[in-house]
Scaffold this motif. Structure first.
Motif, mmCIF file in Angstrom:
data_model
loop_
_atom_site.group_PDB
_atom_site.id
_atom_site.type_symbol
_atom_site.label_atom_id
_atom_site.label_comp_id
_atom_site.label_asym_id
_atom_site.label_seq_id
_atom_site.Cartn_x
_atom_site.Cartn_y
_atom_site.Cartn_z
ATOM 1 N N GLU A 58 8.400 78.324 85.087
ATOM 2 C CA GLU A 58 7.869 77.820 86.456
ATOM 3 C C GLU A 58 6.323 77.626 86.042
ATOM 4 O OE1 GLU A 58 9.176 79.948 89.852
ATOM 5 O OE2 GLU A 58 11.229 78.990 89.676
ATOM 6 N N ASP A 59 5.882 78.281 85.638
ATOM 7 C CA ASP A 59 4.188 78.248 85.218
ATOM 8 C C ASP A 59 3.952 77.238 83.996
ATOM 9 O OD1 ASP A 59 3.803 80.476 87.137
ATOM 10 O OD2 ASP A 59 3.610 81.894 85.448
ATOM 11 N N GLY A 60 5.229 76.910 83.405
ATOM 12 C CA GLY A 60 4.862 76.038 82.126
ATOM 13 C C GLY A 60 4.302 76.655 80.846
ATOM 14 N N LEU A 61 4.428 78.121 81.103
ATOM 15 C CA LEU A 61 4.187 78.782 79.833
ATOM 16 C C LEU A 61 5.148 79.133 78.802
ATOM 17 C CD1 LEU A 61 2.026 81.413 81.894
ATOM 18 C CD2 LEU A 61 1.177 79.418 80.685
ATOM 19 N N VAL A 62 6.640 78.713 79.337
ATOM 20 C CA VAL A 62 7.507 78.945 78.001
ATOM 21 C C VAL A 62 8.601 77.869 78.421
ATOM 22 C CG1 VAL A 62 7.335 81.621 77.933
ATOM 23 C CG2 VAL A 62 8.935 80.356 79.820
ATOM 24 N N VAL A 63 9.435 77.674 77.368
ATOM 25 C CA VAL A 63 10.535 76.503 77.345
ATOM 26 C C VAL A 63 11.580 77.278 76.910
ATOM 27 C CG1 VAL A 63 11.259 74.645 76.467
ATOM 28 C CG2 VAL A 63 8.851 75.110 76.950
ATOM 29 N N SER A 64 12.744 77.452 77.713
ATOM 30 C CA SER A 64 13.914 78.118 77.266
ATOM 31 C C SER A 64 15.049 77.031 77.055
ATOM 32 C CB SER A 64 14.514 78.798 78.475
ATOM 33 O OG SER A 64 13.638 79.862 78.748
ATOM 34 N N ARG A 65 16.007 77.207 75.984
ATOM 35 C CA ARG A 65 16.660 76.292 75.600
ATOM 36 C C ARG A 65 18.001 77.113 75.057
ATOM 37 N NH1 ARG A 65 12.347 72.976 73.658
ATOM 38 N NH2 ARG A 65 12.160 71.141 74.887
ATOM 39 N N ALA A 66 19.050 76.525 75.392
ATOM 40 C CA ALA A 66 20.317 77.494 75.097
ATOM 41 C C ALA A 66 20.443 77.291 73.560
ATOM 42 C CB ALA A 66 21.549 76.589 75.771
ATOM 43 N N GLY A 67 20.636 78.434 72.960
ATOM 44 C CA GLY A 67 20.850 78.446 71.544
ATOM 45 C C GLY A 67 19.613 78.726 70.859
ATOM 46 N N ALA A 68 18.647 78.351 71.481
ATOM 47 C CA ALA A 68 17.075 78.228 70.687
ATOM 48 C C ALA A 68 16.353 79.415 71.230
ATOM 49 C CB ALA A 68 16.613 77.125 70.879
ATOM 50 N N GLY A 69 16.852 80.045 72.531
ATOM 51 C CA GLY A 69 16.070 81.255 73.062
ATOM 52 C C GLY A 69 14.834 80.615 73.834
ATOM 53 N N THR A 70 13.936 81.358 74.272
ATOM 54 C CA THR A 70 12.788 81.261 75.036
ATOM 55 C C THR A 70 11.685 81.412 74.106
ATOM 56 O OG1 THR A 70 13.927 82.342 76.846
ATOM 57 C CG2 THR A 70 11.438 81.792 77.140
ATOM 58 N N ARG A 71 10.776 80.122 74.157
ATOM 59 C CA ARG A 71 9.464 80.141 73.291
ATOM 60 C C ARG A 71 8.651 79.898 74.019
ATOM 61 N NH1 ARG A 71 10.717 79.818 68.008
ATOM 62 N NH2 ARG A 71 12.827 79.667 67.298
ATOM 63 N N VAL A 72 7.257 80.203 73.597
ATOM 64 C CA VAL A 72 5.833 79.596 74.391
ATOM 65 C C VAL A 72 5.671 78.508 74.082
ATOM 66 C CG1 VAL A 72 3.530 80.218 74.407
ATOM 67 C CG2 VAL A 72 4.947 82.096 73.862
ATOM 68 N N SER A 73 5.432 77.800 75.123
ATOM 69 C CA SER A 73 5.103 76.413 75.426
ATOM 70 C C SER A 73 4.021 76.040 74.278
ATOM 71 C CB SER A 73 4.732 75.864 76.655
ATOM 72 O OG SER A 73 4.424 74.621 76.590
ATOM 73 N N GLY A 74 4.060 74.982 73.434
ATOM 74 C CA GLY A 74 3.401 74.424 72.498
ATOM 75 C C GLY A 74 2.135 73.899 73.278
ATOM 76 N N SER A 75 2.009 73.540 74.559
ATOM 77 C CA SER A 75 0.961 72.819 75.249
ATOM 78 C C SER A 75 -0.067 74.020 75.861
ATOM 79 C CB SER A 75 1.493 72.065 76.391
ATOM 80 O OG SER A 75 2.256 72.989 77.347
ATOM 81 N N VAL A 76 0.187 75.138 75.638
ATOM 82 C CA VAL A 76 -0.480 76.619 76.024
ATOM 83 C C VAL A 76 -1.648 76.447 75.215
ATOM 84 C CG1 VAL A 76 -0.659 78.824 76.478
ATOM 85 C CG2 VAL A 76 1.319 77.487 77.410
ATOM 86 N N SER A 77 -2.920 76.359 75.932
ATOM 87 C CA SER A 77 -4.074 76.767 74.903
ATOM 88 C C SER A 77 -4.693 78.198 75.587
ATOM 89 C CB SER A 77 -5.121 75.596 75.261
ATOM 90 O OG SER A 77 -5.459 75.318 76.391
#
Length: 115
Positions: A58-77
């Motif tokens: 919700e903070d826009g810090l991570v992206v979760s995708r089924a099968g790919a897990g949860t990753r830190v968003s690439g847009s975070v600086s």
């Protein structure tokens, strides 16, 4: 990382991961541990970690995708290295003088330039 202190465990996990992401300790694209793995590591329920991950999403810090897990968003600086170095120095000096986090944040806010 640990779950102790004030606040719900999910809030503590959220705060700790958020801090690591914003500080650049967890970089954009980096995969977070699975919900089950982190829950096992911390000794909490999977739902607790899932709630923390949802808050990060919700903070826009991570992206979760089924099968790919949860990753830190690439847009975070993260802040520049010089700012992180100064923050670590503030942490060191504050801890050496018995200053708590909330007090250090108040001191930082008080010294922040007014616009």
């Amino acid at each position: 990382m640990s779950v102790e202190g004030p606040g719900l465990p999910s809030e503590q996990i959220h705060r700790q991961l958020r801090s690591r992401i914003l500080a650049g300790t967890l970089a954009g694209g980096e995969r977070l541990p699975s919900v089950r793995q982190l829950a096992r590591d911390l000794g909490v329920a999977s739902g607790t970690v899932a709630k923390a991950y949802k808050l990060l999403e919700e903070d826009g810090l991570v992206v979760s995708r089924a099968g790919a897990g949860t990753r830190v968003s690439g847009s975070v600086s993260s802040p520049p290295a010089s700012v992180m170095k100064a923050a670590r120095e503030l942490t060191r000096v504050a801890a050496a003088n018995g200053v708590q986090l909330d007090e250090a944040i108040l001191a930082l806010r008080a010294s922040w330039p007014q616009e």
